[in-house]
Design a protein around this motif. Structure first.
Motif, PDB file in Angstrom:
ATOM      1  N   PRO A 178       3.076  84.492  88.558  1.00  0.00           N
ATOM      2  CA  PRO A 178       2.664  83.464  87.599  1.00  0.00           C
ATOM      3  C   PRO A 178       3.235  83.668  86.193  1.00  0.00           C
ATOM      4  CG  PRO A 178       0.798  84.144  88.935  1.00  0.00           C
ATOM      5  CD  PRO A 178       1.922  85.089  89.255  1.00  0.00           C
ATOM      6  N   LEU A 179       3.361  84.926  85.747  1.00  0.00           N
ATOM      7  CA  LEU A 179       3.951  85.171  84.431  1.00  0.00           C
ATOM      8  C   LEU A 179       5.413  84.723  84.403  1.00  0.00           C
ATOM      9  CD1 LEU A 179       2.454  88.673  83.543  1.00  0.00           C
ATOM     10  CD2 LEU A 179       2.079  86.538  82.290  1.00  0.00           C
TER      11      LEU A 179
ATOM     12  N   ARG B 296      11.930  83.879  84.201  1.00  0.00           N
ATOM     13  CA  ARG B 296      12.240  85.033  85.055  1.00  0.00           C
ATOM     14  C   ARG B 296      12.768  86.217  84.233  1.00  0.00           C
ATOM     15  NH1 ARG B 296       9.345  82.198  88.539  1.00  0.00           N
ATOM     16  NH2 ARG B 296      10.487  80.594  89.695  1.00  0.00           N
ATOM     17  N   LYS B 297      13.697  85.921  83.335  1.00  0.00           N
ATOM     18  CA  LYS B 297      14.408  86.981  82.624  1.00  0.00           C
ATOM     19  C   LYS B 297      13.516  87.816  81.707  1.00  0.00           C
ATOM     20  CE  LYS B 297      18.714  87.702  80.046  1.00  0.00           C
ATOM     21  NZ  LYS B 297      19.960  87.046  79.584  1.00  0.00           N
ATOM     22  N   PRO B 298      12.681  87.216  80.845  1.00  0.00           N
ATOM     23  CA  PRO B 298      11.845  88.035  79.954  1.00  0.00           C
ATOM     24  C   PRO B 298      10.917  88.983  80.707  1.00  0.00           C
ATOM     25  CG  PRO B 298      11.856  85.744  79.241  1.00  0.00           C
ATOM     26  CD  PRO B 298      12.503  85.770  80.581  1.00  0.00           C
ATOM     27  N   VAL B 299      10.343  88.509  81.810  1.00  0.00           N
ATOM     28  CA  VAL B 299       9.426  89.338  82.579  1.00  0.00           C
ATOM     29  C   VAL B 299      10.158  90.546  83.170  1.00  0.00           C
ATOM     30  CG1 VAL B 299       7.962  89.405  84.641  1.00  0.00           C
ATOM     31  CG2 VAL B 299       7.839  87.455  83.087  1.00  0.00           C
ATOM     32  N   MET B 300      11.368  90.321  83.674  1.00  0.00           N
ATOM     33  CA  MET B 300      12.118  91.429  84.268  1.00  0.00           C
ATOM     34  C   MET B 300      12.559  92.441  83.211  1.00  0.00           C
ATOM     35  SD  MET B 300      14.293  90.299  87.591  1.00  0.00           S
ATOM     36  CE  MET B 300      15.236  88.929  86.976  1.00  0.00           C
ATOM     37  N   LEU B 301      12.996  91.973  82.051  1.00  0.00           N
ATOM     38  CA  LEU B 301      13.476  92.895  81.020  1.00  0.00           C
ATOM     39  C   LEU B 301      12.358  93.787  80.505  1.00  0.00           C
ATOM     40  CD1 LEU B 301      15.921  90.623  78.966  1.00  0.00           C
ATOM     41  CD2 LEU B 301      16.499  92.403  80.627  1.00  0.00           C
TER      42      LEU B 301
ATOM     43  N   ILE C 157      10.722  93.435  89.602  1.00  0.00           N
ATOM     44  CA  ILE C 157      12.130  93.293  89.956  1.00  0.00           C
ATOM     45  C   ILE C 157      12.317  92.640  91.328  1.00  0.00           C
ATOM     46  CG2 ILE C 157      14.356  94.455  90.093  1.00  0.00           C
ATOM     47  CD1 ILE C 157      12.888  94.435  87.325  1.00  0.00           C
ATOM     48  N   PRO C 158      11.803  93.202  92.433  1.00  0.00           N
ATOM     49  CA  PRO C 158      11.983  92.512  93.717  1.00  0.00           C
ATOM     50  C   PRO C 158      11.343  91.127  93.751  1.00  0.00           C
ATOM     51  CG  PRO C 158      11.247  94.777  94.051  1.00  0.00           C
ATOM     52  CD  PRO C 158      11.082  94.477  92.598  1.00  0.00           C
TER      53      PRO C 158
ATOM     54  N   TYR D 214      21.234  92.976  83.038  1.00  0.00           N
ATOM     55  CA  TYR D 214      20.392  91.782  83.095  1.00  0.00           C
ATOM     56  C   TYR D 214      20.340  91.085  81.729  1.00  0.00           C
ATOM     57  CZ  TYR D 214      18.539  92.708  87.792  1.00  0.00           C
ATOM     58  OH  TYR D 214      18.384  92.886  89.142  1.00  0.00           O
ATOM     59  N   TYR D 215      20.302  91.869  80.682  1.00  0.00           N
ATOM     60  CA  TYR D 215      20.222  91.281  79.336  1.00  0.00           C
ATOM     61  C   TYR D 215      21.451  90.412  79.035  1.00  0.00           C
ATOM     62  CZ  TYR D 215      19.594  90.905  74.293  1.00  0.00           C
ATOM     63  OH  TYR D 215      19.442  90.420  73.013  1.00  0.00           O
ATOM     64  N   PHE D 216      22.608  90.895  79.417  1.00  0.00           N
ATOM     65  CA  PHE D 216      23.842  90.192  79.061  1.00  0.00           C
ATOM     66  C   PHE D 216      24.341  89.222  80.134  1.00  0.00           C
ATOM     67  CE2 PHE D 216      24.139  93.946  76.268  1.00  0.00           C
ATOM     68  CZ  PHE D 216      24.354  93.315  75.060  1.00  0.00           C
ATOM     69  N   LEU D 217      24.005  89.451  81.403  1.00  0.00           N
ATOM     70  CA  LEU D 217      24.647  88.675  82.467  1.00  0.00           C
ATOM     71  C   LEU D 217      23.712  87.758  83.256  1.00  0.00           C
ATOM     72  CD1 LEU D 217      27.018  91.407  83.991  1.00  0.00           C
ATOM     73  CD2 LEU D 217      27.593  89.609  82.343  1.00  0.00           C
ATOM     74  N   LEU D 218      22.410  88.036  83.246  1.00  0.00           N
ATOM     75  CA  LEU D 218      21.505  87.244  84.078  1.00  0.00           C
ATOM     76  C   LEU D 218      21.058  85.978  83.360  1.00  0.00           C
ATOM     77  CD1 LEU D 218      19.974  87.283  86.823  1.00  0.00           C
ATOM     78  CD2 LEU D 218      18.026  88.217  85.556  1.00  0.00           C
TER      79      LEU D 218
END
Length: 406
Positions: free
Chosen positions: A70-71, A77-82, A118-119, A184-188
């Motif tokens: 949910p987050l 997607r990106k902020p949560v993973m970073l 991540i997964p 992930y920061y630069f490419l995702l």
């Protein structure tokens, strides 16, 4: 709902980027398994105490999973993973320097919590961009990454643990996590098309609808039960193979790796089979593999086999079964909640991790130095897998009959 900028195409490097992140996080789950016997001496603890460190990681993953989906649906997607990666790096360093077993348990729990994103979110990214058989096929290829991660983990862990000690494993995991963060920061790109504002009420309603869907639950149960049996084997096999059968840490890593490579090969084949025959027919084949594996393991237990290499036969069948069940069950279940893929992915991941943790926990309690204490759990969970499959098949058959009678 608010719309975000999303790429109009699916860059070819995204699956590789996601695969790298998934592999490192999952590798950290059991990378130190070959060193468990040595850690018993270092921490002056029991075998069950060290086996608990695998379970506590899974429980951390389980507790965080319901919030991750949910987050990511609400904030992207990106902020949560970073953010999760940063915390994962800190927890991995904590594991490396833990002075006591209690401290190690705490950091393993934290590591499990922040590895969940991540997964889960990587699968949500794929679901954002792909649908139907294309998504199911990609899930099969991601399954290769997942299983090879579990395969490579013990092999790497065996070599590094043998020559440098288990603490260096977690330093390596932290360094790999830092590399993933930078990539992930630069490419995702952000793949979420529409953000659904996060609220606990909305999260409750979404998960309530999933709990009320028996077909969704049973498809999640099939893979979860199989993972429970598999991790019951992983948790105790190092003690059986190293202490009882006389294998070295490196040999144990290789034996475990052979099983995982078989699983990866199954995923590779499954990707093509799903594209040709569909997910349900492939799942049927997976159920036949797990049934055969359980019967073979029961026979070898009866014969009291004491060779790790002979025991590879039912273990390889079990790995084949995992390869044939994970992609189709995931794609069928997620298709039922296409409007909330992040939450559905998180739900399935939490389901799997709690059963994985239970498998490790029961293995720690049941292990008594014999093959029977391991095989009995594998046979139990394999049998429950078959029951779940038959149950969901009956429900779907009744549903089709009901529609036909309308």
């Amino acid at each position: 709902m608010t719309t975000t900028d999303t790429p109009s195409f699916f860059p070819a490097y995204i699956p590789w980027l996601l695969a790298f992140g998934i592999s490192v996080v999952l590798m950290s789950t059991d990378i130190y398994a070959p060193s468990l016997p040595a850690m018993v001496s270092e921490f002056s603890a029991s075998e069950a105490d060290l086996q608990w460190t695998l379970s506590v990681n899974s429980f951390g993953y389980f507790l965080a999973s319901p919030f991750v989906g949910p987050l990511s649906d609400g904030y992207g997607r990106k902020p949560v993973m970073l953010l999760s990666l940063l915390c994962f790096i800190v927890a991995s360093l904590g594991c490396a320097i833990a002075p006591t077993l209690f401290a190690f348990d705490v950091w393993r729990f934290v590591q499990g919590m922040f590895s969940a994103a991540i997964p889960i979110v990587c699968i949500a990214v794929l679901a954002d961009m792909l649908q139907g058989r294309r998504f199911a096929t990609m899930m099969a290829y991601m399954g290769i990454v997942i299983t090879l991660s579990f395969a490579i983990g013990p092999i790497i862990g065996g070599f590094i643990g043998e020559y440098y000690g288990w603490r260096h494993l977690f330093y390596g995991v932290a360094l790999a996590g830092l590399l993933i963060f930078v990539l992930y920061y630069f490419l995702l790109p952000e793949t979420l098309k529409e953000k659904a504002p996060f609220s606990f009420g909305g999260m409750y309603r979404t998960y309530k609808s999933m709990f009320k869907d028996p077909i969704f639950l049973l498809y999640g149960m099939i893979t979860s039960l199989m993972l429970a049996g598999f991790f019951a084997y992983i948790t105790s096999s190092s003690y059986l193979y190293i202490d009882q059968f006389g294998l070295s840490k490196i040999q144990f890593g290789v034996v475990t790796g052979i099983g995982m490579v078989t699983n990866a090969f199954a995923h590779l084949v499954v990707g093509r089979l799903i594209a040709s025959f569909g997910a349900r027919k492939v799942l049927r084949a997976g159920i036949s593999f797990v049934t055969t594996s359980a019967l073979t393991m029961a026979w070898m237990t009866f014969l009291d086999v004491k060779s790790a290499y002979i025991l590879l036969a039912p273990v390889l069948l079990y790995n084949m079964a995992l390869g044939f069940t994970f992609p189709p069950t995931s794609s069928i279940a997620l298709e039922r909640f296409r409007h909330a893929t992040g939450a559905a992915s998180a739900f399935l991941a939490a389901f799997r991790m709690i059963f994985l943790g239970l498998g490790s926990y029961f293995a720690g309690k049941a292990y008594d130095g014999t093959l029977a204490s391991i095989s009995s759990l594998m046979i139990l969970f394999a049998s429950l897998t078959v029951v779940s499959y038959l149950w969901v098949s009956v429900l779907q058959h009744r549903k089709k009959q009901g529609l036909a009678n309308i």
